[in-house]
Design a protein around this motif. Structure first.
Motif, mmCIF file in Angstrom:
data_model
loop_
_atom_site.group_PDB
_atom_site.id
_atom_site.type_symbol
_atom_site.label_atom_id
_atom_site.label_comp_id
_atom_site.label_asym_id
_atom_site.label_seq_id
_atom_site.Cartn_x
_atom_site.Cartn_y
_atom_site.Cartn_z
ATOM 1 N N GLY A 37 -13.621 -0.166 2.812
ATOM 2 C CA GLY A 37 -13.407 0.518 4.072
ATOM 3 C C GLY A 37 -12.262 -0.090 4.839
ATOM 4 O O GLY A 37 -11.315 -0.613 4.263
ATOM 5 N N HIS A 38 -12.370 -0.075 6.157
ATOM 6 C CA HIS A 38 -11.254 -0.454 7.015
ATOM 7 C C HIS A 38 -11.741 -1.401 8.087
ATOM 8 O O HIS A 38 -11.875 -1.025 9.248
ATOM 9 C CB HIS A 38 -10.639 0.798 7.644
ATOM 10 N N PRO A 39 -12.034 -2.631 7.696
ATOM 11 C CA PRO A 39 -12.628 -3.552 8.664
ATOM 12 C C PRO A 39 -11.672 -3.953 9.786
ATOM 13 O O PRO A 39 -10.458 -3.982 9.597
ATOM 14 C CB PRO A 39 -12.998 -4.770 7.811
ATOM 15 N N VAL A 85 -7.568 -3.124 8.931
ATOM 16 C CA VAL A 85 -6.807 -3.461 7.735
ATOM 17 C C VAL A 85 -7.534 -3.005 6.488
ATOM 18 O O VAL A 85 -8.727 -2.717 6.515
ATOM 19 C CB VAL A 85 -6.547 -4.979 7.655
ATOM 20 N N GLU A 86 -6.823 -2.933 5.386
ATOM 21 C CA GLU A 86 -7.451 -2.571 4.128
ATOM 22 C C GLU A 86 -6.656 -3.120 2.964
ATOM 23 O O GLU A 86 -5.458 -3.335 3.054
ATOM 24 C CB GLU A 86 -7.590 -1.056 3.991
ATOM 25 N N VAL A 87 -7.364 -3.341 1.852
ATOM 26 C CA VAL A 87 -6.701 -3.830 0.651
ATOM 27 C C VAL A 87 -6.396 -2.701 -0.325
ATOM 28 O O VAL A 87 -5.759 -2.911 -1.333
ATOM 29 C CB VAL A 87 -7.530 -4.920 -0.072
ATOM 30 N N PRO A 91 -2.122 5.201 -2.908
ATOM 31 C CA PRO A 91 -1.658 6.097 -1.849
ATOM 32 C C PRO A 91 -2.771 7.025 -1.362
ATOM 33 O O PRO A 91 -3.387 7.713 -2.163
ATOM 34 C CB PRO A 91 -0.549 6.915 -2.532
ATOM 35 N N HIS A 92 -3.032 6.991 -0.098
ATOM 36 C CA HIS A 92 -4.086 7.856 0.433
ATOM 37 C C HIS A 92 -3.879 8.092 1.918
ATOM 38 O O HIS A 92 -3.032 7.466 2.542
ATOM 39 C CB HIS A 92 -5.463 7.251 0.163
ATOM 40 N N HIS A 93 -4.655 8.994 2.457
ATOM 41 C CA HIS A 93 -4.570 9.324 3.870
ATOM 42 C C HIS A 93 -5.912 9.033 4.530
ATOM 43 O O HIS A 93 -6.850 8.614 3.855
ATOM 44 C CB HIS A 93 -4.189 10.790 4.035
ATOM 45 N N HIS A 94 -5.971 9.280 5.826
ATOM 46 C CA HIS A 94 -7.195 8.931 6.541
ATOM 47 C C HIS A 94 -7.772 10.080 7.345
ATOM 48 O O HIS A 94 -7.033 10.831 7.968
ATOM 49 C CB HIS A 94 -6.935 7.734 7.468
ATOM 50 N N LEU A 95 -9.082 10.181 7.300
ATOM 51 C CA LEU A 95 -9.806 11.061 8.200
ATOM 52 C C LEU A 95 -10.330 10.171 9.315
ATOM 53 O O LEU A 95 -11.065 9.223 9.053
ATOM 54 C CB LEU A 95 -10.995 11.718 7.486
ATOM 55 N N GLU A 104 -12.176 7.244 7.198
ATOM 56 C CA GLU A 104 -12.470 7.449 5.780
ATOM 57 C C GLU A 104 -11.184 7.724 5.029
ATOM 58 O O GLU A 104 -10.274 8.346 5.554
ATOM 59 C CB GLU A 104 -13.387 8.664 5.608
ATOM 60 N N ASP A 105 -11.170 7.305 3.771
ATOM 61 C CA ASP A 105 -10.008 7.584 2.927
ATOM 62 C C ASP A 105 -10.110 8.975 2.319
ATOM 63 O O ASP A 105 -11.190 9.406 1.947
ATOM 64 C CB ASP A 105 -9.968 6.602 1.760
ATOM 65 N N ILE A 106 -8.993 9.663 2.212
ATOM 66 C CA ILE A 106 -8.941 10.832 1.336
ATOM 67 C C ILE A 106 -7.730 10.679 0.436
ATOM 68 O O ILE A 106 -6.699 10.128 0.833
ATOM 69 C CB ILE A 106 -8.869 12.188 2.081
HETATM 70 ZN ZN ZN Z 1 -7.684 3.724 3.841
#
Ligand code: ZN
Ligand code: ZN
Length: 148
Positions: A37-39, A85-87, A91-95, A104-106
């Motif tokens: 996730g995106h802590p 931040v995220e590891v 390539p992705h986008h965010h909701l 959330e990642d999409i």
């Molecule tokens: Zn992400």
């Protein structure tokens, strides 16, 4: 959903990034790898403190920023009020939920190919394209319905 895990070990990553290897950094990085996730830095700090009780939030912040600068981490977005931040370097986008701030990642494929059209300001070098889709998550939108 399976995410590609970075395969290189931290000592190697540090060496390539020119970042001196310290015990703090090692623990912070291992903690991040175990946090999907995106802590936020506060969430990382809470977990790191279980292994290094004496560490301060300022130290965690400082090292997360070093990681960001060194490219070991990605900053999700600068405009959601606090650093996340995220590891995940796939390539992705965010909701982004505008109510509870859940991110959330999409996959990029779900949005379609993106292109920077036209001329960019002179000297601007694109590093990545990331889209934020702002809305209400399922939980928040059902809560909203229930309150009507
Ligand atoms: Zn992400
Ligand atoms: Zn929500």
């Amino acid at each position: 959903m399976s995410r590609p895990q970075p395969t290189t070990d931290f000592a190697e990553l540090s060496r390539r990034a020119g970042l001196p290897l310290t015990h703090h950094r090692q623990v912070i990085y291992e903690t991040l790898m175990a946090m999907p996730g995106h802590p936020s830095p506060e969430e990382v700090y809470a977990k790191v403190r279980r292994r290094i009780p004496a560490i301060s939030l300022a130290t965690v912040y400082k090292n997360l920023n070093r990681f960001l600068k060194a490219g070991l981490l990605q900053e999700v977005s600068v405009h959601h009020g606090s650093l996340r931040v995220e590891v995940n370097d796939h390539p992705h986008h965010h909701l982004v939920c505008s109510s509870c701030k859940k991110i959330e990642d999409i996959d990029s494929e779900q949005i379609g190919p993106l292109q920077v059209r036209g001329r960019l300001p002179k000297g601007f070098a694109v590093q990545r394209l990331s889209v934020d889709v702002i809305g209400l998550c399922a939980r928040c939108s059902s809560k909203k319905k229930a309150s009507h």
